[in-house]
Design a protein around this motif. Sequence first.
Motif, PDB file in Angstrom:
ATOM      1  N   PRO A  85       0.794  -1.238   0.000  1.00  0.00           N
ATOM      2  CA  PRO A  85       0.000   0.000   0.000  1.00  0.00           C
ATOM      3  C   PRO A  85       0.821   1.281   0.000  1.00  0.00           C
ATOM      4  O   PRO A  85       0.317   2.326  -0.387  1.00  0.00           O
ATOM      5  N   MET A  86       2.096   1.226   0.411  1.00  0.00           N
ATOM      6  CA  MET A  86       2.860   2.456   0.598  1.00  0.00           C
ATOM      7  C   MET A  86       3.852   2.737  -0.511  1.00  0.00           C
ATOM      8  O   MET A  86       4.366   3.859  -0.625  1.00  0.00           O
ATOM      9  N   GLY A  87       4.161   1.737  -1.329  1.00  0.00           N
ATOM     10  CA  GLY A  87       5.041   1.967  -2.464  1.00  0.00           C
ATOM     11  C   GLY A  87       6.409   2.485  -2.072  1.00  0.00           C
ATOM     12  O   GLY A  87       7.083   1.932  -1.196  1.00  0.00           O
ATOM     13  N   LYS A  88       6.817   3.588  -2.693  1.00  0.00           N
ATOM     14  CA  LYS A  88       8.152   4.128  -2.447  1.00  0.00           C
ATOM     15  C   LYS A  88       8.311   4.708  -1.043  1.00  0.00           C
ATOM     16  O   LYS A  88       9.440   4.931  -0.582  1.00  0.00           O
ATOM     17  N   ASN A  89       7.206   4.965  -0.347  1.00  0.00           N
ATOM     18  CA  ASN A  89       7.292   5.476   1.024  1.00  0.00           C
ATOM     19  C   ASN A  89       7.501   4.367   2.058  1.00  0.00           C
ATOM     20  O   ASN A  89       7.738   4.647   3.231  1.00  0.00           O
ATOM     21  N   TYR A  94       8.878   0.685   7.658  1.00  0.00           N
ATOM     22  CA  TYR A  94       9.031  -0.749   7.931  1.00  0.00           C
ATOM     23  C   TYR A  94       9.026  -1.032   9.431  1.00  0.00           C
ATOM     24  O   TYR A  94       8.304  -1.906   9.917  1.00  0.00           O
ATOM     25  N   ASN A  95       9.858  -0.300  10.165  1.00  0.00           N
ATOM     26  CA  ASN A  95      10.035  -0.580  11.598  1.00  0.00           C
ATOM     27  C   ASN A  95       8.761  -0.286  12.391  1.00  0.00           C
ATOM     28  O   ASN A  95       8.358  -1.082  13.251  1.00  0.00           O
ATOM     29  N   TYR A  96       8.137   0.851  12.111  1.00  0.00           N
ATOM     30  CA  TYR A  96       6.945   1.236  12.874  1.00  0.00           C
ATOM     31  C   TYR A  96       5.793   0.262  12.627  1.00  0.00           C
ATOM     32  O   TYR A  96       5.208  -0.274  13.579  1.00  0.00           O
ATOM     33  N   ILE A  97       5.471   0.020  11.362  1.00  0.00           N
ATOM     34  CA  ILE A  97       4.341  -0.856  11.038  1.00  0.00           C
ATOM     35  C   ILE A  97       4.624  -2.278  11.517  1.00  0.00           C
ATOM     36  O   ILE A  97       3.736  -2.953  12.064  1.00  0.00           O
ATOM     37  N   GLY A  98       5.858  -2.743  11.337  1.00  0.00           N
ATOM     38  CA  GLY A  98       6.206  -4.082  11.782  1.00  0.00           C
ATOM     39  C   GLY A  98       6.070  -4.242  13.288  1.00  0.00           C
ATOM     40  O   GLY A  98       5.546  -5.253  13.777  1.00  0.00           O
ATOM     41  N   VAL A 227      -6.180  -5.217   9.522  1.00  0.00           N
ATOM     42  CA  VAL A 227      -7.030  -4.065   9.210  1.00  0.00           C
ATOM     43  C   VAL A 227      -6.457  -2.798   9.838  1.00  0.00           C
ATOM     44  O   VAL A 227      -6.381  -1.744   9.175  1.00  0.00           O
ATOM     45  N   PHE A 228      -6.050  -2.868  11.103  1.00  0.00           N
ATOM     46  CA  PHE A 228      -5.504  -1.691  11.781  1.00  0.00           C
ATOM     47  C   PHE A 228      -4.257  -1.187  11.054  1.00  0.00           C
ATOM     48  O   PHE A 228      -4.116   0.011  10.785  1.00  0.00           O
ATOM     49  N   CYS A 229      -3.344  -2.096  10.726  1.00  0.00           N
ATOM     50  CA  CYS A 229      -2.102  -1.699  10.067  1.00  0.00           C
ATOM     51  C   CYS A 229      -2.356  -1.204   8.644  1.00  0.00           C
ATOM     52  O   CYS A 229      -1.731  -0.234   8.194  1.00  0.00           O
ATOM     53  N   MET A 230      -3.277  -1.847   7.939  1.00  0.00           N
ATOM     54  CA  MET A 230      -3.572  -1.429   6.568  1.00  0.00           C
ATOM     55  C   MET A 230      -4.185  -0.027   6.543  1.00  0.00           C
ATOM     56  O   MET A 230      -3.822   0.808   5.694  1.00  0.00           O
ATOM     57  N   MET A 233      -1.427   2.529   7.266  1.00  0.00           N
ATOM     58  CA  MET A 233      -0.575   2.781   6.109  1.00  0.00           C
ATOM     59  C   MET A 233      -1.296   3.609   5.057  1.00  0.00           C
ATOM     60  O   MET A 233      -0.697   4.491   4.426  1.00  0.00           O
ATOM     61  N   THR A 234      -2.575   3.336   4.854  1.00  0.00           N
ATOM     62  CA  THR A 234      -3.346   4.093   3.864  1.00  0.00           C
ATOM     63  C   THR A 234      -3.465   5.556   4.259  1.00  0.00           C
ATOM     64  O   THR A 234      -3.255   6.459   3.431  1.00  0.00           O
ATOM     65  N   TYR A 235      -3.784   5.805   5.520  1.00  0.00           N
ATOM     66  CA  TYR A 235      -3.900   7.185   6.007  1.00  0.00           C
ATOM     67  C   TYR A 235      -2.576   7.929   5.886  1.00  0.00           C
ATOM     68  O   TYR A 235      -2.523   9.095   5.447  1.00  0.00           O
ATOM     69  N   ILE A 236      -1.486   7.288   6.279  1.00  0.00           N
ATOM     70  CA  ILE A 236      -0.170   7.933   6.222  1.00  0.00           C
ATOM     71  C   ILE A 236       0.231   8.212   4.780  1.00  0.00           C
ATOM     72  O   ILE A 236       0.753   9.293   4.457  1.00  0.00           O
ATOM     73  N   ASN A 237      -0.010   7.255   3.908  1.00  0.00           N
ATOM     74  CA  ASN A 237       0.362   7.437   2.506  1.00  0.00           C
ATOM     75  C   ASN A 237      -0.429   8.569   1.869  1.00  0.00           C
ATOM     76  O   ASN A 237       0.108   9.358   1.083  1.00  0.00           O
ATOM     77  N   ASN A 238      -1.710   8.680   2.206  1.00  0.00           N
ATOM     78  CA  ASN A 238      -2.524   9.782   1.698  1.00  0.00           C
ATOM     79  C   ASN A 238      -2.048  11.120   2.257  1.00  0.00           C
ATOM     80  O   ASN A 238      -2.095  12.143   1.561  1.00  0.00           O
ATOM     81  N   ALA A 239      -1.587  11.115   3.499  1.00  0.00           N
ATOM     82  CA  ALA A 239      -1.100  12.363   4.113  1.00  0.00           C
ATOM     83  C   ALA A 239       0.204  12.817   3.462  1.00  0.00           C
ATOM     84  O   ALA A 239       0.437  14.025   3.308  1.00  0.00           O
ATOM     85  N   ILE A 240       1.032  11.865   3.074  1.00  0.00           N
ATOM     86  CA  ILE A 240       2.295  12.235   2.406  1.00  0.00           C
ATOM     87  C   ILE A 240       2.037  12.804   1.032  1.00  0.00           C
ATOM     88  O   ILE A 240       2.676  13.768   0.596  1.00  0.00           O
ATOM     89  N   GLY A 241       1.081  12.234   0.309  1.00  0.00           N
ATOM     90  CA  GLY A 241       0.763  12.711  -1.028  1.00  0.00           C
ATOM     91  C   GLY A 241       1.514  11.915  -2.092  1.00  0.00           C
ATOM     92  O   GLY A 241       2.572  11.345  -1.838  1.00  0.00           O
ATOM     93  N   SER A 242       0.976  11.887  -3.267  1.00  0.00           N
ATOM     94  CA  SER A 242       1.539  11.090  -4.365  1.00  0.00           C
ATOM     95  C   SER A 242       2.807  11.699  -4.956  1.00  0.00           C
ATOM     96  O   SER A 242       3.580  11.004  -5.608  1.00  0.00           O
TER      97      SER A 242
END
Length: 244
Positions: A85-89, A94-98, A227-230, A233-242
């Motif tokens: 879900p996070m791609g290049k981000n 890795y460490n936090y989500i793991g 679900v919680f982790c996904m 990651m989705t919220y964080i990736n959207n906050a960073i922007g494409s």
Amino acid sequence: MQIGPLLSSADNIDFMIHGLFKYSFFGHEVWITTSHVCILIVMLIIIGFAIAANRAMKKATEVPSGFQNVVELMVEKLDGMVDSPMGKNAPRFYNYIGTVFIFILLSNISGLLGLRPPTADYGVTLPLGILTFVLIHFNQFKYQKLKDIWVDMCSPLPPWLPIWFPINLISEIAVPVSLSLRLFANVLSGTVMMALVYGLLGWFATIWPAALHVYFDLFSGAIQTYVFCMLTMTYINNAIGSEN
């Protein structure tokens, strides 16, 4: 608050959080509860595994085998989960989500060890939601311009007509609440169900509830962790922007 057992199931259908002992902290009465003890046990398991993994990797061989193979497989699967879900981000998280994934998963399935799952306590899941909320908006302000944030908060109307701003603000504030409540409610429901089964059936529920443990502790626990982790990651990736 009464003193009670650590177990999530009991003959008296007890699935509540109990105070084990109390102490005075700056004039305030503070309780150490079953949730604190169960969190400590989960953390000790994680720390013990981390120490063993660190020693194993110091003696790592080019062709992994045994415990080294288990460690590398876990890291590979966790990193792969973040990559999707996070791609290049992904490498930055890795460490936090793991870490969050392992902690929540072990907490959810700790009922198999006879513990009351720490995630069945809203005082545990809410801080996890708040931590995710802080991380989301830290990255939003780090990677997006204030102008872009304002335009997004006023969407779908133009930024000079911020009628939707209060509604969008409420939706942002609701993120940690929805994340924490979803995890808490699902784990608590499983804890209550198993406590009722053991409490109502007594000795008759010695063997066959194993199937219920597979669902409520393993299957449901793993799903809620994912679900919680996904969502995180989705919220964080959207906050960073494409564009970042």
